[in-house]
Write a protein that holds these residues in place. Structure first.
Motif, PDB file in Angstrom:
ATOM      1  N   ILE A   4      36.562  50.765  55.384  1.00 23.71           N
ATOM      2  CA  ILE A   4      36.235  52.092  55.896  1.00 23.71           C
ATOM      3  C   ILE A   4      37.511  52.809  56.323  1.00 23.71           C
ATOM      4  CG2 ILE A   4      34.700  53.373  57.432  1.00 23.71           C
ATOM      5  CD1 ILE A   4      33.309  51.189  55.714  1.00 23.71           C
ATOM      6  N   ASP A   5      37.630  54.093  55.953  1.00 24.57           N
ATOM      7  CA  ASP A   5      38.832  54.838  56.329  1.00 24.57           C
ATOM      8  C   ASP A   5      38.671  55.536  57.676  1.00 24.57           C
ATOM      9  OD1 ASP A   5      37.430  57.233  55.934  1.00 24.57           O
ATOM     10  OD2 ASP A   5      38.351  57.660  54.000  1.00 24.57           O
ATOM     11  N   GLN A   6      39.679  56.289  58.082  1.00 26.21           N
ATOM     12  CA  GLN A   6      39.721  56.924  59.404  1.00 26.21           C
ATOM     13  C   GLN A   6      38.639  57.984  59.595  1.00 26.21           C
ATOM     14  OE1 GLN A   6      42.328  56.387  57.360  1.00 26.21           O
ATOM     15  NE2 GLN A   6      44.219  55.959  58.483  1.00 26.21           N
ATOM     16  N   GLU A   7      38.071  58.485  58.498  1.00 27.03           N
ATOM     17  CA  GLU A   7      37.029  59.501  58.588  1.00 27.03           C
ATOM     18  C   GLU A   7      35.625  58.927  58.439  1.00 27.03           C
ATOM     19  OE1 GLU A   7      39.925  60.260  56.562  1.00 27.03           O
ATOM     20  OE2 GLU A   7      40.614  61.086  58.467  1.00 27.03           O
ATOM     21  N   GLY A   8      35.528  57.600  58.373  1.00 32.13           N
ATOM     22  CA  GLY A   8      34.215  56.972  58.252  1.00 32.13           C
ATOM     23  C   GLY A   8      33.687  56.888  56.843  1.00 32.13           C
ATOM     24  N   ASN A   9      34.582  56.984  55.854  1.00 32.17           N
ATOM     25  CA  ASN A   9      34.184  56.860  54.453  1.00 32.17           C
ATOM     26  C   ASN A   9      34.388  55.434  53.952  1.00 32.17           C
ATOM     27  OD1 ASN A   9      33.686  59.739  54.035  1.00 32.17           O
ATOM     28  ND2 ASN A   9      35.906  59.967  54.185  1.00 32.17           N
ATOM     29  N   ILE A  10      33.448  54.949  53.163  1.00 29.16           N
ATOM     30  CA  ILE A  10      33.599  53.655  52.508  1.00 29.16           C
ATOM     31  C   ILE A  10      34.541  53.842  51.329  1.00 29.16           C
ATOM     32  CG2 ILE A  10      32.417  51.739  51.361  1.00 29.16           C
ATOM     33  CD1 ILE A  10      29.810  52.752  52.753  1.00 29.16           C
ATOM     34  N   ARG A  11      35.614  53.051  51.295  1.00 30.43           N
ATOM     35  CA  ARG A  11      36.635  53.200  50.260  1.00 30.43           C
ATOM     36  C   ARG A  11      36.725  51.936  49.404  1.00 30.43           C
ATOM     37  NH1 ARG A  11      40.068  57.418  51.616  1.00 30.43           N
ATOM     38  NH2 ARG A  11      40.737  57.252  49.455  1.00 30.43           N
ATOM     39  N   SER A  12      37.275  52.081  48.207  1.00 27.88           N
ATOM     40  CA  SER A  12      37.326  50.956  47.284  1.00 27.88           C
ATOM     41  C   SER A  12      38.501  51.059  46.328  1.00 27.88           C
ATOM     42  CB  SER A  12      36.029  50.902  46.459  1.00 27.88           C
ATOM     43  OG  SER A  12      36.158  50.055  45.340  1.00 27.88           O
ATOM     44  N   ARG A  13      39.072  49.920  46.037  1.00 26.77           N
ATOM     45  CA  ARG A  13      40.091  49.834  44.991  1.00 26.77           C
ATOM     46  C   ARG A  13      39.459  50.143  43.637  1.00 26.77           C
ATOM     47  NH1 ARG A  13      44.813  45.500  43.996  1.00 26.77           N
ATOM     48  NH2 ARG A  13      45.239  46.240  46.100  1.00 26.77           N
ATOM     49  N   ILE A  14      40.274  50.677  42.718  1.00 27.43           N
ATOM     50  CA  ILE A  14      39.845  50.945  41.350  1.00 27.43           C
ATOM     51  C   ILE A  14      40.393  49.841  40.452  1.00 27.43           C
ATOM     52  CG2 ILE A  14      40.012  52.572  39.422  1.00 27.43           C
ATOM     53  CD1 ILE A  14      40.328  54.784  41.570  1.00 27.43           C
ATOM     54  N   ASP A  15      39.521  49.266  39.611  1.00 32.38           N
ATOM     55  CA  ASP A  15      39.954  48.144  38.784  1.00 32.38           C
ATOM     56  C   ASP A  15      40.720  48.625  37.550  1.00 32.38           C
ATOM     57  OD1 ASP A  15      38.108  48.957  36.835  1.00 32.38           O
ATOM     58  OD2 ASP A  15      36.641  47.417  37.361  1.00 32.38           O
ATOM     59  N   GLU A  16      41.108  47.657  36.701  1.00 34.57           N
ATOM     60  CA  GLU A  16      41.939  47.975  35.538  1.00 34.57           C
ATOM     61  C   GLU A  16      41.203  48.828  34.502  1.00 34.57           C
ATOM     62  OE1 GLU A  16      40.135  43.837  34.815  1.00 34.57           O
ATOM     63  OE2 GLU A  16      40.955  45.021  36.481  1.00 34.57           O
ATOM     64  N   HIS A  17      39.873  48.926  34.622  1.00 40.02           N
ATOM     65  CA  HIS A  17      39.087  49.740  33.696  1.00 40.02           C
ATOM     66  C   HIS A  17      38.787  51.125  34.267  1.00 40.02           C
ATOM     67  CE1 HIS A  17      38.608  46.089  31.396  1.00 40.02           C
ATOM     68  NE2 HIS A  17      38.053  45.488  32.429  1.00 40.02           N
ATOM     69  N   GLY A  18      39.333  51.397  35.457  1.00 39.15           N
ATOM     70  CA  GLY A  18      39.119  52.695  36.083  1.00 39.15           C
ATOM     71  C   GLY A  18      37.855  52.795  36.900  1.00 39.15           C
ATOM     72  N   ASN A  19      37.220  51.661  37.172  1.00 35.22           N
ATOM     73  CA  ASN A  19      35.980  51.655  37.942  1.00 35.22           C
ATOM     74  C   ASN A  19      36.212  51.106  39.350  1.00 35.22           C
ATOM     75  OD1 ASN A  19      34.383  52.467  35.630  1.00 35.22           O
ATOM     76  ND2 ASN A  19      34.644  50.365  34.872  1.00 35.22           N
ATOM     77  N   PRO A  20      35.545  51.654  40.366  1.00 33.47           N
ATOM     78  CA  PRO A  20      35.701  51.111  41.722  1.00 33.47           C
ATOM     79  C   PRO A  20      35.050  49.739  41.830  1.00 33.47           C
ATOM     80  CG  PRO A  20      33.993  52.791  41.690  1.00 33.47           C
ATOM     81  CD  PRO A  20      34.633  52.815  40.327  1.00 33.47           C
ATOM     82  N   ILE A  21      35.704  48.823  42.527  1.00 31.56           N
ATOM     83  CA  ILE A  21      35.091  47.504  42.738  1.00 31.56           C
ATOM     84  C   ILE A  21      34.010  47.599  43.814  1.00 31.56           C
ATOM     85  CG2 ILE A  21      37.195  46.293  42.061  1.00 31.56           C
ATOM     86  CD1 ILE A  21      37.626  45.646  45.071  1.00 31.56           C
ATOM     87  N   ILE A  22      33.996  48.673  44.561  1.00 32.84           N
ATOM     88  CA  ILE A  22      33.048  49.035  45.623  1.00 32.84           C
ATOM     89  C   ILE A  22      33.264  48.199  46.880  1.00 32.84           C
ATOM     90  CG2 ILE A  22      30.643  49.413  46.278  1.00 32.84           C
ATOM     91  CD1 ILE A  22      29.987  49.923  43.375  1.00 32.84           C
ATOM     92  N   TYR A  23      33.111  46.864  46.770  1.00 37.39           N
ATOM     93  CA  TYR A  23      33.313  45.994  47.928  1.00 37.39           C
ATOM     94  C   TYR A  23      34.260  44.859  47.580  1.00 37.39           C
ATOM     95  CZ  TYR A  23      29.350  48.585  49.802  1.00 37.39           C
ATOM     96  OH  TYR A  23      28.535  49.595  50.235  1.00 37.39           O
ATOM     97  N   TYR A  24      34.737  44.182  48.614  1.00 40.86           N
ATOM     98  CA  TYR A  24      35.714  43.105  48.464  1.00 40.86           C
ATOM     99  C   TYR A  24      35.031  41.769  48.759  1.00 40.86           C
ATOM    100  CZ  TYR A  24      38.971  47.038  48.724  1.00 40.86           C
ATOM    101  OH  TYR A  24      39.628  48.227  48.497  1.00 40.86           O
ATOM    102  N   ASP A  25      35.166  40.838  47.833  1.00 40.14           N
ATOM    103  CA  ASP A  25      34.518  39.533  47.981  1.00 40.14           C
ATOM    104  C   ASP A  25      35.137  38.774  49.152  1.00 40.14           C
ATOM    105  OD1 ASP A  25      33.437  36.996  47.740  1.00 40.14           O
ATOM    106  OD2 ASP A  25      33.685  36.886  45.569  1.00 40.14           O
ATOM    107  N   GLY A  26      34.363  38.577  50.200  1.00 42.39           N
ATOM    108  CA  GLY A  26      34.850  37.913  51.398  1.00 42.39           C
ATOM    109  C   GLY A  26      35.065  36.435  51.250  1.00 42.39           C
ATOM    110  N   LEU A  27      34.755  35.899  50.063  1.00 42.34           N
ATOM    111  CA  LEU A  27      34.923  34.467  49.803  1.00 42.34           C
ATOM    112  C   LEU A  27      36.095  34.188  48.871  1.00 42.34           C
ATOM    113  CD1 LEU A  27      31.144  33.627  49.151  1.00 42.34           C
ATOM    114  CD2 LEU A  27      32.375  33.517  51.320  1.00 42.34           C
ATOM    115  N   ASP A  28      36.739  35.250  48.400  1.00 38.35           N
ATOM    116  CA  ASP A  28      37.760  35.116  47.364  1.00 38.35           C
ATOM    117  C   ASP A  28      39.147  35.466  47.906  1.00 38.35           C
ATOM    118  OD1 ASP A  28      38.458  34.923  44.371  1.00 38.35           O
ATOM    119  OD2 ASP A  28      39.201  36.909  44.916  1.00 38.35           O
ATOM    120  N   GLU A  29      40.098  34.564  47.740  1.00 36.41           N
ATOM    121  CA  GLU A  29      41.444  34.748  48.282  1.00 36.41           C
ATOM    122  C   GLU A  29      42.133  35.980  47.685  1.00 36.41           C
ATOM    123  OE1 GLU A  29      44.412  34.137  50.834  1.00 36.41           O
ATOM    124  OE2 GLU A  29      42.686  32.807  50.740  1.00 36.41           O
TER     125      GLU A  29
END
Length: 207
Positions: free
Chosen positions: A168-193
């Protein structure tokens, strides 16, 4: 002034600017802006210290959200270990917070959450373990974040839930990295290093 010297001077400035600017342009291309997935709805719960915690508690902070419960026999211990890594990375930075919502608030009182925090080494002041109305927590997870949680009496522990972390960013927005195909991963796997490392990097991008 000799025109040749002027041209040489201008060429030198352009060359220096080019050397300085190219890496920044390349960095911009290789590191696109984080995608915006949605907005965190308003919430109001109680943390491990008995303090009321709302969205405004995290105003102007970058923070990470998870849904867990203290008696979870499966993925929660791994999630907590990985969230501790986030704590260590940003321990001295008050602009980074963590919100851990218990999906078993009937058991996970403020006192239980405080004991859990002490046992797990949760010491970052901006890390709030939250309890409150179960229906509201479930609605926040399932509708606010689209991170599944549910009762599952047939499963050990009695609940099913996602192991993903939300950024979550400073304005309360859910943010996400963009993968190599240009799509957001949406969430981060909390079990994956690797995802935890990505999360650390993306928190720094938002700061």
């Amino acid at each position: 002034m000799n025109k040749n010297y002027s041209y040489i001077g201008i060429s030198f400035i352009i060359l220096v600017f080019g050397i300085w600017a190219v890496p920044k342009i390349v960095k911009t291309i290789s590191e696109p802006d984080l995608a915006t997935i949605g907005t965190v709805p308003s919430f109001n719960f109680t943390d491990q210290n008995g303090k009321e915690i709302t969205n405004s508690t995290y105003k102007d902070k970058v923070y990470v959200v998870e849904f867990f419960f203290t008696t979870c026999p499966s993925i929660c211990p791994i999630m907590t270990e990985n969230m501790i890594k986030i704590q260590k990375e940003f321990f001295g930075n008050p602009k980074v917070g963590i919100a851990s919502f218990s999906i078993d608030p009937e058991h996970d009182s403020a006192a239980i959450l405080k004991e859990y925090a002490e046992n797990k080494g949760i010491t970052k002041p901006q890390w709030h373990l939250l309890t409150g109305d179960k229906e509201k927590i479930f609605k926040l997870a399932n509708e606010g974040f689209n991170l599944y949680v549910g009762d599952a009496p047939e499963v050990e522990g009695g609940f099913e839930h996602s192991g993903y972390f939300a950024l979550i960013d400073q304005e309360g927005n859910i943010r996400s990295r963009i993968d190599e195909h240009g799509n957001p991963i949406i969430y981060y796997d909390g079990l994956d290093e690797k995802n935890i490392q990505m999360l650390k990097e993306d928190i720094k991008k938002l700061l």
